[in-house]
Design a protein around this motif. Structure first.
Motif, PDB file in Angstrom:
ATOM      1  N   LEU A   1      23.499  15.818 -29.198  1.00  0.00           N
ATOM      2  CA  LEU A   1      22.161  15.649 -29.764  1.00  0.00           C
ATOM      3  C   LEU A   1      22.161  14.598 -30.876  1.00  0.00           C
ATOM      4  CD1 LEU A   1      19.232  16.487 -29.709  1.00  0.00           C
ATOM      5  CD2 LEU A   1      19.819  18.433 -31.154  1.00  0.00           C
ATOM      6  N   SER A   2      23.199  14.593 -31.703  1.00  0.00           N
ATOM      7  CA  SER A   2      23.293  13.597 -32.769  1.00  0.00           C
ATOM      8  C   SER A   2      23.314  12.189 -32.201  1.00  0.00           C
ATOM      9  CB  SER A   2      24.566  13.822 -33.595  1.00  0.00           C
ATOM     10  OG  SER A   2      24.505  15.035 -34.274  1.00  0.00           O
ATOM     11  N   ARG A   3      24.113  11.970 -31.172  1.00  0.00           N
ATOM     12  CA  ARG A   3      24.191  10.632 -30.560  1.00  0.00           C
ATOM     13  C   ARG A   3      22.852  10.204 -29.984  1.00  0.00           C
ATOM     14  NH1 ARG A   3      29.007  12.840 -28.569  1.00  0.00           N
ATOM     15  NH2 ARG A   3      28.042  13.093 -26.534  1.00  0.00           N
ATOM     16  N   ARG A   4      22.168  11.117 -29.337  1.00  0.00           N
ATOM     17  CA  ARG A   4      20.860  10.775 -28.757  1.00  0.00           C
ATOM     18  C   ARG A   4      19.858  10.388 -29.842  1.00  0.00           C
ATOM     19  NH1 ARG A   4      18.994  14.552 -23.926  1.00  0.00           N
ATOM     20  NH2 ARG A   4      18.629  12.601 -22.844  1.00  0.00           N
ATOM     21  N   LEU A   5      19.842  11.139 -30.931  1.00  0.00           N
ATOM     22  CA  LEU A   5      18.929  10.825 -32.025  1.00  0.00           C
ATOM     23  C   LEU A   5      19.275   9.487 -32.673  1.00  0.00           C
ATOM     24  CD1 LEU A   5      18.611  14.368 -33.595  1.00  0.00           C
ATOM     25  CD2 LEU A   5      16.811  13.099 -32.419  1.00  0.00           C
ATOM     26  N   GLN A   6      20.567   9.215 -32.845  1.00  0.00           N
ATOM     27  CA  GLN A   6      20.980   7.943 -33.427  1.00  0.00           C
ATOM     28  C   GLN A   6      20.582   6.765 -32.537  1.00  0.00           C
ATOM     29  OE1 GLN A   6      25.110   8.917 -34.017  1.00  0.00           O
ATOM     30  NE2 GLN A   6      24.786   9.335 -36.197  1.00  0.00           N
ATOM     31  N   ARG A   7      20.722   6.923 -31.229  1.00  0.00           N
ATOM     32  CA  ARG A   7      20.315   5.855 -30.306  1.00  0.00           C
ATOM     33  C   ARG A   7      18.818   5.596 -30.383  1.00  0.00           C
ATOM     34  NH1 ARG A   7      24.172   8.120 -26.450  1.00  0.00           N
ATOM     35  NH2 ARG A   7      22.450   9.235 -25.507  1.00  0.00           N
ATOM     36  N   LYS A   8      18.053   6.610 -30.758  1.00  0.00           N
ATOM     37  CA  LYS A   8      16.597   6.454 -30.908  1.00  0.00           C
ATOM     38  C   LYS A   8      16.224   5.889 -32.280  1.00  0.00           C
ATOM     39  CE  LYS A   8      15.186   8.241 -26.996  1.00  0.00           C
ATOM     40  NZ  LYS A   8      14.351   7.541 -26.043  1.00  0.00           N
ATOM     41  N   GLY A   9      17.233   5.640 -33.140  1.00  0.00           N
ATOM     42  CA  GLY A   9      16.974   5.025 -34.429  1.00  0.00           C
ATOM     43  C   GLY A   9      16.935   5.965 -35.618  1.00  0.00           C
ATOM     44  N   TYR A  10      17.225   7.245 -35.407  1.00  0.00           N
ATOM     45  CA  TYR A  10      17.213   8.211 -36.504  1.00  0.00           C
ATOM     46  C   TYR A  10      18.545   8.180 -37.245  1.00  0.00           C
ATOM     47  CZ  TYR A  10      13.040  10.134 -34.357  1.00  0.00           C
ATOM     48  OH  TYR A  10      11.783  10.294 -33.853  1.00  0.00           O
ATOM     49  N   THR A  11      18.497   8.426 -38.534  1.00  0.00           N
ATOM     50  CA  THR A  11      19.707   8.609 -39.323  1.00  0.00           C
ATOM     51  C   THR A  11      20.071  10.080 -39.232  1.00  0.00           C
ATOM     52  OG1 THR A  11      19.074   6.850 -40.841  1.00  0.00           O
ATOM     53  CG2 THR A  11      20.715   8.444 -41.625  1.00  0.00           C
ATOM     54  N   VAL A  12      21.296  10.364 -38.846  1.00  0.00           N
ATOM     55  CA  VAL A  12      21.741  11.747 -38.652  1.00  0.00           C
ATOM     56  C   VAL A  12      22.870  12.050 -39.634  1.00  0.00           C
ATOM     57  CG1 VAL A  12      22.787  13.364 -37.016  1.00  0.00           C
ATOM     58  CG2 VAL A  12      21.110  11.676 -36.219  1.00  0.00           C
ATOM     59  N   VAL A  13      22.714  13.129 -40.372  1.00  0.00           N
ATOM     60  CA  VAL A  13      23.750  13.611 -41.281  1.00  0.00           C
ATOM     61  C   VAL A  13      24.159  14.976 -40.762  1.00  0.00           C
ATOM     62  CG1 VAL A  13      24.291  14.276 -43.649  1.00  0.00           C
ATOM     63  CG2 VAL A  13      22.735  12.365 -43.218  1.00  0.00           C
ATOM     64  N   THR A  14      25.441  15.185 -40.547  1.00  0.00           N
ATOM     65  CA  THR A  14      25.893  16.463 -39.995  1.00  0.00           C
ATOM     66  C   THR A  14      26.752  17.217 -40.998  1.00  0.00           C
ATOM     67  OG1 THR A  14      27.852  15.450 -38.986  1.00  0.00           O
ATOM     68  CG2 THR A  14      25.874  15.581 -37.632  1.00  0.00           C
ATOM     69  N   ARG A  15      26.732  18.516 -40.862  1.00  0.00           N
ATOM     70  CA  ARG A  15      27.591  19.421 -41.620  1.00  0.00           C
ATOM     71  C   ARG A  15      28.173  20.406 -40.616  1.00  0.00           C
ATOM     72  NH1 ARG A  15      26.814  16.094 -44.785  1.00  0.00           N
ATOM     73  NH2 ARG A  15      25.858  16.191 -46.823  1.00  0.00           N
ATOM     74  N   THR A  16      29.429  20.765 -40.792  1.00  0.00           N
ATOM     75  CA  THR A  16      30.046  21.725 -39.873  1.00  0.00           C
ATOM     76  C   THR A  16      30.113  23.128 -40.457  1.00  0.00           C
ATOM     77  OG1 THR A  16      32.236  21.079 -40.656  1.00  0.00           O
ATOM     78  CG2 THR A  16      31.399  19.974 -38.677  1.00  0.00           C
TER      79      THR A  16
END
Length: 70
Positions: free
Chosen positions: A2-17
């Motif tokens: 999901l993160s990769r898909r959002l980034q390809r759409k131009g969104y900045t993604v910050v993740t936490r585990t």
């Protein structure tokens, strides 16, 4: 995925585990949070309760995500 898909759409993604009571969402002020319900240490439900109880973060929409491994 999901993160990769959002980034390809131009969104900045910050993740936490993991999550802790020292939540850093206030600093970044995201437009939306995709919350994994199955987080280790503190589950996504508890993190969501803390975020919604805080005046600085209660306005941020949270979408709960969960997956079952078969």
């Amino acid at each position: 995925m999901l993160s990769r898909r959002l980034q390809r759409k131009g969104y900045t993604v910050v993740t936490r585990t993991t999550a802790s009571r020292d939540i850093h969402w206030r600093i970044r002020n995201p437009d939306i949070i995709l919350m994994d319900i199955s987080l280790p240490v503190m589950d996504g439900w508890e993190v969501t309760r803390l975020l919604k109880a805080d005046a600085a973060t209660r306005h941020i929409p949270i979408i709960a995500l969960t997956a079952t491994l078969w």
